[in-house]
Scaffold this active site. Structure first.
Site, PDB file in Angstrom:
ATOM      1  N   CYS A 122       0.844  -1.196   0.000  1.00 19.76           N
ATOM      2  CA  CYS A 122       0.000   0.000   0.000  1.00 19.76           C
ATOM      3  C   CYS A 122       0.880   1.246   0.000  1.00 19.76           C
ATOM      4  CB  CYS A 122      -0.917  -0.007   1.219  1.00 19.76           C
ATOM      5  SG  CYS A 122      -2.048   1.385   1.274  1.00 19.76           S
ATOM      6  N   TYR A 123       0.835   2.017  -1.081  1.00 18.97           N
ATOM      7  CA  TYR A 123       1.648   3.232  -1.172  1.00 18.97           C
ATOM      8  C   TYR A 123       1.129   4.336  -0.252  1.00 18.97           C
ATOM      9  CZ  TYR A 123       4.086   1.215  -5.155  1.00 18.97           C
ATOM     10  OH  TYR A 123       4.854   0.396  -5.954  1.00 18.97           O
TER      11      TYR A 123
END
Length: 257
Positions: A122-123
């Site tokens: 998850c950025y």
């Protein structure tokens, strides 16, 4: 070289999303906590306090889950030799870092580690989502959805109460000192908050429904995207049991903590 540049771009996108989300949060918390809620039940301080207290508590639980999702490292832990001897077929060796890991674990090239039951990187969290922090990730998006629905209802009620005043304001002072009006004029602040909450409800509804679906299917996002990586069929557990297993508790209210 291209991969490194791509990773940096996505990291920048993730950081930008976090900053944008924080700004929206600050605006939403300000308008909801200090404008809308005090305006509701102003003749009944007990109801106002109950609404205010429950909403603040909900936000604190949401932020706590976000913090845990961001800072809980889902790295594969060292496996005891006794466990390996008992179930040798449940482990494999990573081809990139040579770590012995449980099945359904994957190597994240961004975090440079093997993640136990990796779902995705998850950025926005700047962290991988795996077995160790999936419950916090899911709790965060679920509580964010509930929070957005609460704000949507409050802002919509406010707009209904002030719709005539809002129409006159926009008609007679169209685009005049709009920035000042947003700060000082309750209906305009409620209108902006309503639009933000609508977008948030739609976005978070998609995420919550999607993750409930893959929990039901006993899949991860990676396995959903690359079916060849799936190493076992869907188990025969009930959906409620799968939710309890994901939350690591039979009490579903633990989503708040």
């Amino acid at each position: 070289m291209f991969s490194i540049a791509s990773d940096n771009i996505w990291r920048l996108v993730g950081s930008s999303q976090v900053m944008f989300q924080i700004l929206l949060w600050v605006f939403a918390i300000y308008v909801t906590d200090f404008v809308l809620i005090p305006d509701f039940f102003k003749e009944n301080k007990y109801k106002q306090f109950a609404l205010y207290f429950s909403y603040i508590l909900h936000q604190l639980c949401m932020i706590r889950n976000l913090y845990m999702a961001m800072y809980t490292i889902p790295k594969v832990k060292e496996i005891p030799k006794e466990e390996i001897k008992k179930n040798p077929n449940e482990y494999s060796t990573c081809k990139k870092c040579s770590v012995l890991r449980p099945l359904r674990s994957h190597h994240c090239s961004i975090c440079e580690m093997c993640v136990d039951k990796m779902d995705h990187h998850c950025y926005v969290l700047n962290n991988c989502v795996g077995k160790a922090n999936y419950r916090f990730f899911f709790s965060y998006i679920f509580l964010t959805l509930i929070n957005a629905i609460m704000i949507l209802i409050l802002s919509f009620i406010c707009l209904l109460r002030f719709r005539d005043e809002m129409r006159d304001k926009m008609h007679h002072q169209k685009f005049k000192l709009l920035g000042i009006q947003i700060i000082a004029h309750l209906p305009l602040r409620a209108a902006i908050l309503f639009l933000i909450s609508v977008v948030t409800v739609l976005m978070m509804s998609y995420f919550v429904i999607y993750h409930l679906y893959i929990i039901y299917r006993d899949e991860t996002t990676i396995e959903r995207k690359y079916p060849k990586l799936k190493c076992k069929e869907q188990n025969k557990k009930k959906f409620t049991e799968k939710i309890s297993e994901m939350l690591q508790s039979e009490n579903w209210l633990d989503v708040y903590w």
